[in-house]
Structures are given as structure tokens and as C-alpha cells.
Design a protein around this motif. Structure first.
Motif, PDB file in Angstrom:
ATOM      1  N   LYS A  90       1.067  -1.199   0.296  1.00 36.31           N
ATOM      2  CA  LYS A  90       0.088   0.145   0.151  1.00 36.31           C
ATOM      3  C   LYS A  90       1.338   0.673   0.020  1.00 36.31           C
ATOM      4  N   VAL A  91       0.538   1.737  -1.236  1.00 36.26           N
ATOM      5  CA  VAL A  91       1.458   3.581  -0.965  1.00 36.26           C
ATOM      6  C   VAL A  91       0.700   4.471  -0.496  1.00 36.26           C
ATOM      7  N   ASP A  92       1.210   5.271  -0.353  1.00 33.09           N
ATOM      8  CA  ASP A  92       0.617   6.466   0.828  1.00 33.09           C
ATOM      9  C   ASP A  92       0.415   7.438  -0.721  1.00 33.09           C
ATOM     10  N   ALA A  93      -0.614   8.035  -1.152  1.00 35.50           N
ATOM     11  CA  ALA A  93      -0.144   8.285  -1.861  1.00 35.50           C
ATOM     12  C   ALA A  93      -0.319   9.576  -1.646  1.00 35.50           C
ATOM     13  N   ALA A  94      -0.627  10.180  -0.157  1.00 35.63           N
ATOM     14  CA  ALA A  94      -0.677  11.800   0.078  1.00 35.63           C
ATOM     15  C   ALA A  94       1.374  12.130   0.677  1.00 35.63           C
ATOM     16  N   THR A  95       2.029  10.569   0.798  1.00 37.26           N
ATOM     17  CA  THR A  95       3.018  11.156   1.168  1.00 37.26           C
ATOM     18  C   THR A  95       4.480  11.831   0.289  1.00 37.26           C
ATOM     19  N   LYS A  96       3.725  11.673  -0.999  1.00 35.53           N
ATOM     20  CA  LYS A  96       4.746  11.649  -1.985  1.00 35.53           C
ATOM     21  C   LYS A  96       5.530  13.101  -1.536  1.00 35.53           C
ATOM     22  N   GLU A  97       6.737  13.077  -1.775  1.00 35.66           N
ATOM     23  CA  GLU A  97       7.563  13.759  -1.675  1.00 35.66           C
ATOM     24  C   GLU A  97       8.804  13.764  -2.671  1.00 35.66           C
ATOM     25  N   GLU A  98       8.853  15.114  -3.147  1.00 34.63           N
ATOM     26  CA  GLU A  98      10.241  15.713  -4.524  1.00 34.63           C
ATOM     27  C   GLU A  98      11.443  16.263  -3.933  1.00 34.63           C
ATOM     28  N   LYS A  99      12.148  16.017  -4.192  1.00 34.29           N
ATOM     29  CA  LYS A  99      13.187  16.888  -3.743  1.00 34.29           C
ATOM     30  C   LYS A  99      14.015  17.035  -5.084  1.00 34.29           C
ATOM     31  N   ASP A 100      14.975  18.070  -5.077  1.00 33.76           N
ATOM     32  CA  ASP A 100      16.063  17.838  -6.410  1.00 33.76           C
ATOM     33  C   ASP A 100      17.307  18.084  -5.406  1.00 33.76           C
ATOM     34  N   PHE A 101      18.506  16.810  -5.034  1.00 35.35           N
ATOM     35  CA  PHE A 101      20.047  18.134  -4.546  1.00 35.35           C
ATOM     36  C   PHE A 101      21.489  17.538  -5.139  1.00 35.35           C
ATOM     37  N   GLU A 102      22.239  17.755  -3.946  1.00 43.35           N
ATOM     38  CA  GLU A 102      23.580  17.110  -4.828  1.00 43.35           C
ATOM     39  C   GLU A 102      23.845  16.168  -4.299  1.00 43.35           C
ATOM     40  N   ASP A 103      25.622  15.488  -4.816  1.00 41.20           N
ATOM     41  CA  ASP A 103      25.495  14.592  -3.865  1.00 41.20           C
ATOM     42  C   ASP A 103      26.877  14.080  -4.686  1.00 41.20           C
ATOM     43  N   LYS A 107      24.007  16.062  -9.476  1.00 44.71           N
ATOM     44  CA  LYS A 107      22.978  15.878  -9.260  1.00 44.71           C
ATOM     45  C   LYS A 107      21.961  15.130  -9.446  1.00 44.71           C
ATOM     46  N   TRP A 108      20.576  14.813  -8.450  1.00 46.59           N
ATOM     47  CA  TRP A 108      19.848  14.211  -8.506  1.00 46.59           C
ATOM     48  C   TRP A 108      18.602  14.738  -8.251  1.00 46.59           C
ATOM     49  N   SER A 109      17.768  13.841  -8.382  1.00 41.39           N
ATOM     50  CA  SER A 109      16.053  14.341  -8.489  1.00 41.39           C
ATOM     51  C   SER A 109      15.792  12.873  -7.649  1.00 41.39           C
ATOM     52  N   ARG A 110      14.854  13.366  -6.420  1.00 39.18           N
ATOM     53  CA  ARG A 110      14.657  11.960  -6.322  1.00 39.18           C
ATOM     54  C   ARG A 110      12.865  12.331  -5.369  1.00 39.18           C
ATOM     55  N   ILE A 111      11.800  11.108  -6.580  1.00 41.31           N
ATOM     56  CA  ILE A 111      10.487  11.407  -5.867  1.00 41.31           C
ATOM     57  C   ILE A 111      10.675   9.868  -4.545  1.00 41.31           C
ATOM     58  N   SER A 112       9.894   9.948  -3.294  1.00 40.76           N
ATOM     59  CA  SER A 112       9.398   8.874  -2.625  1.00 40.76           C
ATOM     60  C   SER A 112       7.755   9.429  -1.769  1.00 40.76           C
ATOM     61  N   TRP A 113       8.016   7.630  -1.626  1.00 42.98           N
ATOM     62  CA  TRP A 113       6.251   7.971  -0.903  1.00 42.98           C
ATOM     63  C   TRP A 113       6.356   7.135   0.460  1.00 42.98           C
TER      64      TRP A 113
END
Length: 167
Positions: A90-103, A107-113
Motif C-alpha cells: 500500500k503506497v500512501d499517495a498523500a506522502t509523496k515527496e519530491e526533492k532535487d539535491f546534489e551529492d 545532481k539528483w532528483s528524488r520522488i518517494s512515498w
């Protein structure tokens, strides 16, 4: 697309891993990127990408190269569909987070739930994206259990920091 994914929070750190590691080419036949993965994560080729899982089964990664945004969207849809239909996650769509960052200069982009499964409990599922040249994008699908995730964070940080363009 067959992705076996495991569980947790993803924090990128730059600590060294204690386990021996090998450099993996993605894809193996015409590499666009390389990444160093500890041998005890048993990285293996799987449908054009590389599948790796922490020895304690807390974290699973699937690394692949996609050619464009359409393939990236298909990879996300396919992975989420596979988790929901085949593994009753069960993926909680309301918890979707998007973030761009550098490591490590990348350069990275992240999408998570936040996610939950009967077998693995609470987890974080997501995708990391980084351009690797020639219009190609390294896509890392991850599933990390929230329970005991701190055990894998150091190694995950080292894996992500090791990504290099193959050319």
C-alpha cells in the motif's frame, strides 16, 4: 519491468563501507554509468539493469538507464504497479515527496512515498534520477524498510556517491 524492492528511509551520507565492493557497469553491454556496490549486496544483472539487496534484506535497489522522460515515467508506473498488484504493498499517495539535491558533485532528483506491506511493514519506496550523458538518465528504484534502516544508510550513501558517467 521486474524490480524486487526492499525497505527504508533514504539518507545519503559519504561514509565508507566496510564490505568489499565492485564496480558495476549499467547496462553491462553498453555502459552509460558505473556504480560501486558491496559484494555482500550480491549485485546481479536483471532485465537490463542491476538488482542489489542488503544482506539483511532491509534495502533493495534496482538501477537502470532510461533514454527519456517517457521511459522514466514508464519505469515509475511499472514499479509502483508491480508493488501494489504483485506484492500487496500500500503506497500512501498523500506522502509523496519530491526533492532535487546534489551529492558528491552529482545532481539528483528524488520522488518517494511512505508504503506498507504485510510482509515487510512500514517502508519508504522511491526513485532517484541523475543524468549520465547523451540524454540518458540513471534511475534507481529503491525500497527500504523503516525498521532497521539505519544499518544500511552508510552503505546506501556510499553506493549513491560512487555513481560515475561511463564516458
Amino acid at each position: 519491468m521486474k524490480n524486487t524492492l526492499a525497505l527504508a528511509t533514504l539518507v545519503l551520507t559519504l561514509f565508507t563501507s566496510l564490505a568489499p565492493a565492485g564496480t558495476i557497469k549499467i547496462p553491462a553491454d553498453k555502459p552509460a554509468a558505473t556504480v560501486t556496490i558491496p559484494d555482500d549486496w550480491e549485485p546481479e544483472e536483471d532485465e537490463g539493469g542491476v538488482l542489489a539487496e542488503s544482506p539483511d534484506n532491509v534495502a533493495t535497489l534496482f538501477l537502470e538507464i532510461v533514454a527519456d522522460e517517457k521511459e522514466m515515467e514508464a519505469a515509475i508506473e511499472g514499479s509502483l504497479e508491480w508493488l501494489v498488484k504483485d506484492h500487496e504493498v500500500k503506497v500512501d499517495a498523500a506522502t509523496k515527496e519530491e526533492k532535487d539535491f546534489e551529492d558528491a558533485g552529482r545532481k539528483w532528483s528524488r520522488i518517494s512515498w511512505s508504503a506498507e506491506s504485510k510482509e515487510w511493514g512500514p517502508a519508504v519506496v522511491g526513485f532517484l534520477f541523475s543524468e549520465v550523458g547523451d540524454g540518458k538518465v540513471l534511475t534507481i528504484t529503491y525500497w527500504i524498510s523503516k525498521k532497521d534502516s539505519e544499518k544500511s544508510l552508510e552503505t546506501l550513501g556510499k553506493i549513491f556517491s560512487s555513481v560515475k558517467n561511463a564516458k
